[in-house]
Design a protein around this motif. Structure first.
Motif, PDB file in Angstrom:
ATOM      1  N   SER A  37     -32.552  11.517 -29.005  1.00  0.00           N
ATOM      2  CA  SER A  37     -32.718  12.703 -29.839  1.00  0.00           C
ATOM      3  C   SER A  37     -31.374  13.353 -30.141  1.00  0.00           C
ATOM      4  N   GLN A  38     -30.520  13.448 -29.146  1.00  0.00           N
ATOM      5  CA  GLN A  38     -29.228  14.112 -29.316  1.00  0.00           C
ATOM      6  C   GLN A  38     -28.318  13.339 -30.269  1.00  0.00           C
ATOM      7  N   ILE A  39     -28.252  12.016 -30.120  1.00  0.00           N
ATOM      8  CA  ILE A  39     -27.421  11.199 -31.011  1.00  0.00           C
ATOM      9  C   ILE A  39     -27.924  11.325 -32.444  1.00  0.00           C
ATOM     10  N   ARG A  40     -29.213  11.210 -32.615  1.00  0.00           N
ATOM     11  CA  ARG A  40     -29.772  11.280 -33.964  1.00  0.00           C
ATOM     12  C   ARG A  40     -29.517  12.637 -34.603  1.00  0.00           C
ATOM     13  N   ARG A  41     -29.730  13.707 -33.862  1.00  0.00           N
ATOM     14  CA  ARG A  41     -29.498  15.060 -34.413  1.00  0.00           C
ATOM     15  C   ARG A  41     -28.032  15.256 -34.781  1.00  0.00           C
ATOM     16  N   ALA A  42     -27.135  14.806 -33.922  1.00  0.00           N
ATOM     17  CA  ALA A  42     -25.705  14.966 -34.184  1.00  0.00           C
ATOM     18  C   ALA A  42     -25.278  14.144 -35.405  1.00  0.00           C
ATOM     19  N   LEU A  79     -21.465  10.750 -27.312  1.00  0.00           N
ATOM     20  CA  LEU A  79     -22.805  10.255 -26.956  1.00  0.00           C
ATOM     21  C   LEU A  79     -22.904   8.737 -27.048  1.00  0.00           C
ATOM     22  N   THR A  80     -22.176   8.140 -27.986  1.00  0.00           N
ATOM     23  CA  THR A  80     -22.194   6.678 -28.059  1.00  0.00           C
ATOM     24  C   THR A  80     -21.397   6.081 -26.901  1.00  0.00           C
ATOM     25  N   LEU A  81     -20.321   6.749 -26.491  1.00  0.00           N
ATOM     26  CA  LEU A  81     -19.572   6.299 -25.310  1.00  0.00           C
ATOM     27  C   LEU A  81     -20.464   6.371 -24.073  1.00  0.00           C
ATOM     28  N   LEU A  86     -23.812   3.742 -19.989  1.00  0.00           N
ATOM     29  CA  LEU A  86     -25.115   3.655 -19.316  1.00  0.00           C
ATOM     30  C   LEU A  86     -25.808   2.317 -19.569  1.00  0.00           C
ATOM     31  N   GLY A  87     -25.199   1.474 -20.401  1.00  0.00           N
ATOM     32  CA  GLY A  87     -25.756   0.156 -20.684  1.00  0.00           C
ATOM     33  C   GLY A  87     -26.814   0.145 -21.771  1.00  0.00           C
ATOM     34  N   PHE A  88     -26.928   1.226 -22.531  1.00  0.00           N
ATOM     35  CA  PHE A  88     -27.920   1.294 -23.610  1.00  0.00           C
ATOM     36  C   PHE A  88     -27.383   0.700 -24.909  1.00  0.00           C
ATOM     37  N   LEU A  89     -26.072   0.644 -25.028  1.00  0.00           N
ATOM     38  CA  LEU A  89     -25.424   0.178 -26.254  1.00  0.00           C
ATOM     39  C   LEU A  89     -24.430  -0.910 -25.875  1.00  0.00           C
ATOM     40  N   ASP A  90     -24.511  -2.059 -26.540  1.00  0.00           N
ATOM     41  CA  ASP A  90     -23.593  -3.151 -26.225  1.00  0.00           C
ATOM     42  C   ASP A  90     -22.201  -2.858 -26.797  1.00  0.00           C
ATOM     43  N   VAL A  97     -19.608   1.347 -34.288  1.00  0.00           N
ATOM     44  CA  VAL A  97     -19.905   2.774 -34.469  1.00  0.00           C
ATOM     45  C   VAL A  97     -18.619   3.592 -34.342  1.00  0.00           C
ATOM     46  N   GLN A  98     -17.797   3.279 -33.359  1.00  0.00           N
ATOM     47  CA  GLN A  98     -16.549   4.013 -33.177  1.00  0.00           C
ATOM     48  C   GLN A  98     -15.619   3.860 -34.380  1.00  0.00           C
ATOM     49  N   PHE A  99     -15.582   2.682 -34.947  1.00  0.00           N
ATOM     50  CA  PHE A  99     -14.766   2.452 -36.146  1.00  0.00           C
ATOM     51  C   PHE A  99     -15.234   3.365 -37.280  1.00  0.00           C
ATOM     52  N   GLU A 100     -16.540   3.434 -37.471  1.00  0.00           N
ATOM     53  CA  GLU A 100     -17.095   4.280 -38.535  1.00  0.00           C
ATOM     54  C   GLU A 100     -16.824   5.757 -38.261  1.00  0.00           C
TER      55      GLU A 100
END
Length: 119
Positions: A37-42, A79-81, A86-90, A97-100
């Motif tokens: 929810s937090q990532i999407r809202r941000a 949040l992506t970091l 936490l192992g949710f994102l490869d 995502v960081q590049f963007e």
């Protein structure tokens, strides 16, 4: 009045929102009301504040909303970091995502700087 669709930074942030929605679908179900929810809202806030700023009459007001958008980028960046750690994102998805995010932040920074110089 400005057309937000004419700004490349808005288009890129919109694409980022779509990508983050896709990526977060694979997160654990118990994170639905947490990190997801937090990532999407941000992420939505990045694009939304560009749009809202385009509707403002002055350069100063537009720049203020772009600043809010920049802050939301910072939030997405963290949040992506956290999601990666936490192992949710490869790692590959995280890097893309960081590049963007970095690209969006640079564009916002330069646009804010330009608007502030004009006001």
């Amino acid at each position: 009045m400005r057309d937000f669709r004419k700004y490349g930074v808005w288009e890129q942030s919109h694409k980022l929102v779509l990508e983050l929605y896709r990526l977060t679908k694979g997160f654990p179900a118990d994170e639905k009301f947490g990190i997801v929810s937090q990532i999407r809202r941000a992420a939505v806030s990045v694009a939304t504040n560009i749009c809202e700023g385009c509707g403002k009459a002055s350069e100063r007001d537009f720049a203020r909303f772009l600043g809010i958008s920049f802050g939301s980028c910072q939030e997405v960046e963290y949040l992506t970091l956290l999601s990666k750690d936490l192992g949710f994102l490869d790692g590959h998805s995280y890097d893309l995502v960081q590049f963007e995010i970095t690209s969006i932040k640079k564009q916002l920074y330069h646009l804010i700087k330009k608007l502030n110089a004009e006001s």
